[in-house]
Structure formats: structure tokens, C-alpha cells
Design a protein around this motif. Structure first.
Motif: not given
Length: 202
Positions: A14-20, A24-28
Motif C-alpha cells: 500500500r505504501v510503495t504503491k502510494f509512493l509510485k 517518488k518511489l526512488d526518493a526513499v
């Protein structure tokens, strides 16, 4: 920032899909934790997440945040665009309403079914309770039917646009496959909704 994630587990996803969806997935920085190997119960990980929960986010100042929804709320503030949690009080309330419905009335019911019925969960859910599994399965299927009816008249779950509520439902829909259940194939409107969400997540 460091995000502790567990492959294929729905709340971390849920969190990684939210970032995607934010781009911003690469920002973390992401570190994988295996739930099936019970790495989340190790002494070292308990220092990060005292309740042994995954995901967990550690900020640069050492602050630790658990609970997937709370982590997404933090990211919404840090990365405000595109907006996924509401731009005004009305939107925020409606999006949270649907997100909570999916989480409590579908996601958790399915998780109870899964934990009490799937053989691979026996080491983690001891003892498994077949009666609890049967009751939860019935509740999950009933809620999926209600969601499908809602999506017959709406392209997305809330406010006529893509939001975290859709991400939560998307993660559930994928995870349901562990019980050989494919709501997006069983229910026509969930099936039509899926490509719309996949386009947003990328």
C-alpha cells in the motif's frame, strides 16, 4: 528516510504503491523484511517497530512511524502532488470514509480468512480457527459485492477521482489471489476499475 517493506504483503505494498503514484518511489531508501521468515520479530527490527509491524518508516531525525495509513499521510505532506487524500475537508472525509471501508470491511475480513485458512499461515496463526475463516470469507465476499455495485456508477471509489482508497482496494485485489479469489474477474465493475488504477500507479 528509510522504509522497511515486505514483498507481496498488502500493507507494505500500500505504501510503495502510494509512493509510485506520487512518482517518488526512488526518493526513499527501501529495506526488505521477510514476514514469512519472521524477520519482523527479530530483536533488531523491534527497535524500529516495537509491535513488529511492517511497513515502518524511519525519518532522517530518527523518528519512527508505523501503520501504512500513517506513513502515507506523512508522504502526502512531504510530496503533496498529485493529491491522493483530499484537497478540502469534504474530499478528505469522503476519501478517508472509503479508505476505511475497504480497510475494515474488506481487507481485514479477508486477512482473517487468510490467516485462519491458508496452510502457510499456520506457523503465524496458531491455532487457526476454521469458523473464524468461514465467517470472515462470507463478510469479505459480501463487501466486495457492495464495492462492485458502487463502482457501477463511479469510475473511482471517492470524489470522482483516483485516491488512496483506490490504492488500498488495488492492493487487496492483488492479495486476494493467495486464496485463489480474483474479485476483478468475479465482479464486472471491479474488473473495469482495475485498468484505470493501473494507469495511475504506472
Amino acid at each position: 528516510m528509510k522504509l522497511y517493506h515486505s514483498p507481496q504483503a498488502p500493507n507494505p505494498e500500500r505504501v510503495t504503491k502510494f509512493l509510485k503514484a506520487k512518482g517518488k518511489l526512488d526518493a526513499v531508501e527501501i529495506e526488505e523484511i521477510s514476514i514469512m521468515k519472521q524477520e519482523h520479530k527479530s530483536e533488531a527490527y523491534r527497535e524500529v517497530s516495537p509491535f513488529s509491524q511492517v511497513p515502518a518508516l524511519v525519518l532522517d531525525d530518527g523518528t519512527k512511524i508505523t501503520e501504512s495509513r500513517a506513513i502515507c499521510t506523512y508522504f502526502e505532506g512531504v510530496f503533496p502532488e498529485p493529491n491522493l487524500m483530499g484537497i478540502d475537508p469534504k474530499e478528505k472525509a469522503l476519501i478517508e470514509m472509503w479508505d476505511r471501508r475497504i480497510e475494515l470491511m474488506l481487507f481485514i475480513q479477508f486477512a482473517t480468512w487468510f490467516r485462519n485458512a491458508h496452510p502457510m499461515m499456520a506457523p503465524l496463526e496458531n491455532p487457526q480457527v476454521p469458523e473464524a475463516a468461514a465467517k470472515a470469507e462470507k463478510s469479505a465476499r459480501a463487501m466486495a459485492k457492495r464495492v462492485d455495485a458502487h463502482l457501477a456508477e463511479n469510475d473511482f471509489l471517492a470524489c470522482g477521482r483516483f485516491s488512496i482508497a483506490d490504492i488500498t482496494l488495488y492492493c487487496f485485489t492483488g492479495f486476494a489471489g493467495v486464496m485463489k479469489w480474483k474479485p476483478h474477474e468475479e465482479f464486472e465493475n471491479i474488473g473495469k476499475w482495475m485498468p484505470r488504477v493501473m494507469e495511475k500507479i504506472g
